[in-house]
Every structure is written in C-alpha cells, then in structure tokens.
Design an enzyme around this catalytic site. Structure first.
Site, mmCIF file in Angstrom:
data_model
loop_
_atom_site.group_PDB
_atom_site.id
_atom_site.type_symbol
_atom_site.label_atom_id
_atom_site.label_comp_id
_atom_site.label_asym_id
_atom_site.label_seq_id
_atom_site.Cartn_x
_atom_site.Cartn_y
_atom_site.Cartn_z
ATOM 1 N N GLU A 272 0.979 -0.943 -0.122
ATOM 2 C CA GLU A 272 -0.181 -0.123 -0.015
ATOM 3 C C GLU A 272 0.990 1.114 0.179
ATOM 4 O O GLU A 272 0.702 2.101 0.661
ATOM 5 C CB GLU A 272 -0.905 0.065 1.414
HETATM 6 C C1 GLA Z 1 -5.203 0.324 5.555
HETATM 7 C C2 GLA Z 1 -5.929 -1.000 4.767
HETATM 8 C C3 GLA Z 1 -6.288 -0.299 3.495
HETATM 9 C C4 GLA Z 1 -6.843 1.078 3.447
HETATM 10 C C5 GLA Z 1 -5.815 2.103 4.247
HETATM 11 C C6 GLA Z 1 -6.536 3.439 4.152
HETATM 12 O O1 GLA Z 1 -3.670 0.448 5.198
HETATM 13 O O2 GLA Z 1 -5.387 -1.994 4.604
HETATM 14 O O3 GLA Z 1 -7.261 -1.115 2.983
HETATM 15 O O4 GLA Z 1 -8.102 1.071 4.207
HETATM 16 O O5 GLA Z 1 -5.775 1.408 5.377
HETATM 17 O O6 GLA Z 1 -6.994 3.800 2.809
#
Ligand code: GLA
EC number: 3.2.1.8
Length: 367
Positions: A272
C-alpha cells in the site's frame, strides 16, 4: 565481413533517428510515455495500484493504469463490509468489475482483504437476538465468507491479504483487542489462513500490516508470523503496507525489516505504498488555523529522494520482494487527503493531480 560506406551512413542515420525519438519521447513525457513503471521494473517485480471501479471507468485514469501498472488491488470493493453487507447477501458488482478489467487487460490482481477489524458489516458480530455471537458462530461466518469470496475469483486472483492489522498499536501489547480477538482469541488468524488455503490451494496468502519497519512493531509482527510458520499454517508472505512519509523509514530499518521477515522463508510484498509529505499521526483531527498544506519545492525534493532510496532497497532485495503496489493512482485522489487530518491536501504518489509524472517518478525509473 565487409560493410560499405553507404551502409554505415544508413546505420548512423538510423541510430541518430532512434536517439532523437527516444530523446523526444523523454522530453514529451509530460503527455505520452512510451514506457511505464511496469516496464522499467519488468526484471524486478510487478508494480500494482489500488483502484476503485469508478477509476477504471474514467478513460484518463484507465489509460494511465494500463501504461504504468501490471497489478491491481481493489481499494475497498473486496473488504468484508462492502462485499458482504448482509449475512445472506453478497454485493459482487464492484469487485467483479475490477476483476473483469484486469482479465480483459492481462493484469494480475491481489485480493484485499478477508479478515480485518475495520470496515466490517453490521451483522457480523451479532446474532439474531442482538447479542454477541459465540466463537463457533463467528468462525463459521468467517469460513463461509472466505470460501465464497475466494471461490468466486479462483484462478483470477493470485494473492490474498488474508488477515489485516492484527497487531496492537500499543508496543507493550501483542494482538489487537478487536472483536475478532475478543470472541475467538488467536484462533481467528490461524483459521482464516486455513479457510483461504482450502478454498484455493494455489493462492499466495499474506499477513498485511502497517508501521512494520518500526522496530517495536516489527518484532511483534515477526513473533506472530514465526508462530504461524512454525505451526505450519499456510501463510506465504507478509505485506508491508508502506504508508510512509518523507521522514521514515530510514534505509537501515527498511533493510532490517525485509531481512527479518524473509528469514522466515516467506515472501515480502509492498502492498500500500505512499509517501506522505507530513509526519505520521495516529489520531484524526481537523486542519489547524494557519496550518499550511503547500507542496513546496523542498518537500517535493525530499519526497523524490525518499522514493529513490526505498526503490533502491526494493531492487536490491528483488529476490524476496514479489510485488510493489501503490495505494491510489495519483495525487488527485488519495485517502491521505482526509487522514489523519481532515481537509489537508497530501501529495504522496508518483503522478500529480493532472496524472503527470512527478520528480519522484523519474527518480524511481532512473537507475
Ligand atoms: C489500511 C487498509 C487499507 C486502507 C488503508 C487506508 O492500510 O489495509 O485497505 O483502508 O488503511 O485507506
């Protein structure tokens, strides 16, 4: 072998023309890019991006995605709340559309996520009597959910974030005191992986978490993963969410993290990635009067340098890193515009608000 002068002249002309074309491509990169992130990194790992179904319908964003990325993660569409709103009703439309787009264009998909304490549906932890369900009932619900979702996309989704964020934020504690934990104890984690593996034995299964480069958190995540690996739970990898900033992590902590987790014999994915221009804050708040959210040249440079630094580490550890995914496409829309400070603009990605590559982009691809 004899080469005549005419041929040499033709060859040189050709090289000059090609060189000009390349240069020209580079200088007009603002509009047309002949090569995307996925191409620069083809000998390293797939480069992914978190998307919504709406972004795929927008021609400009869809074109950018197809030119730059070769893996998709549904940003929200597969989370338990959105995809399973009632016990006996699934809402497949959004998730289906993302998988169909990926299939149509030959992109891989990471499924996200199967078990998390946030974005859960209202019915999940309660029985018909309104009381909290027993461990037996909750595990049955978890199994039904995981089996239904994974089976629907079997063969189309190669990897899943099975359990998300189970470690507590408090460094003196171990597992997060979520309802999953309160009702099932540690078993929900083991079971989630077992159910997922049963539903698709070929899927690559991940534990996914944030702040994994901070030594105190890293050690607790490591302990959890070690327990799972030692107990032969079907886990294949760890997702480092990588919601980072221009201030952290430093290279040493990042390297230490990759080495420590991969020593367990599991893969590491960056799941992410975004690099905020602000320091990490946990609690939500509003923008303070006079607080600036300007994207200054200095911040832009620091961000480009941080991106260069972390991608250098990713490349150095390509043998254990099996994917790098950005969280959102461009600075036009990022979850960090609302978190943790409501109404504060952030600029954490490689493409600007007009979908053009930023300084940081060129740092990432010039190696
Ligand atoms: C966490 C979750 C993601 C997303 C982020 C914020 O990292 O794993 O799915 O919701 O928060 O967008």
């Amino acid at each position: 072998m004899s080469i005549n002068l005419k041929k040499i002249k033709q060859l040189s002309l050709c090289i000059i023309l090609q060189g000009g074309l390349l240069l020209n491509n580079r200088s007009t990169a603002q509009t047309v890019q002949s090569k995307g992130l996925k191409d620069y990194y083809k000998d390293y790992f797939p480069i992914g991006v978190a998307v919504s179904p709406q972004s795929l319908k927008d021609p400009q964003q869809a074109a950018l995605i197809l030119s730059q990325f070769n893996s998709l993660t549904p940003e929200n569409a597969m989370k338990m709340g959105p995809i399973h709103p009632e016990e006996n009703r699934y809402y497949w439309k959004d998730a289906d559309s993302i998988v169909a787009f990926a299939q149509a264009h030959g992109l891989r998909v990471r499924g996200h996520n199967l078990c998390w304490h946030e974005q859960t549906p209202d019915w999940l932890f309660k029985g018909a009597d309104g009381k909290q369900v027993t461990k037996e009932v909750l595990l049955k619900r978890l199994k039904d959910h995981i089996t239904a979702v994974i089976s629907r996309y079997k063969g189309k989704i190669y990897a899943w974030d099975v359990v998300n964020e189970a470690i507590d934020d408090d460094n003196s504690k171990f597992l997060r005191n979520s309802l999953w934990y309160q009702i099932c104890g540690e078993d929900f984690i083991v079971k989630a992986f077992e159910y997922a593996h049963e539903a698709d034995p070929n899927a690559v299964l991940f534990y996914n978490d944030y702040n994994t480069e901070r030594p105190e958190k890293r050690e607790r995540v490591y302990q959890l993963l070690k327990k799972l690996v030692d107990a032969k739970v079907p886990i294949n990898g760890v997702g480092l969410q990588a919601h980072w900033s221009i201030y952290e992590p430093d290279q040493k902590d990042l390297i230490e993290t990759i080495k420590r987790f991969s020593s367990l014999g599991i893969k590491v994915q960056i799941t992410e990635l975004d690099i905020s221009i602000y320091p990490w804050e946990k609690n939500k708040r509003s923008l303070r009067p006079g607080e600036s959210d300007a994207y200054t040249a200095d911040l832009e440079k620091k961000q480009a340098d941080k991106y260069a630094e972390v991608f250098k580490v990713f490349r150095d550890y390509k043998n254990v890193i099996s994917g790098v995914t950005f969280w959102n496409i461009s600075d036009k829309h990022t979850w960090l515009d609302e978190y943790p400070v409501i109404g504060r603009k952030n600029y954490p990605l490689l493409f600007d608000q007009n979908f053009q590559p930023k300084k940081a982009y060129w740092q990432v691809v010039n190696f």
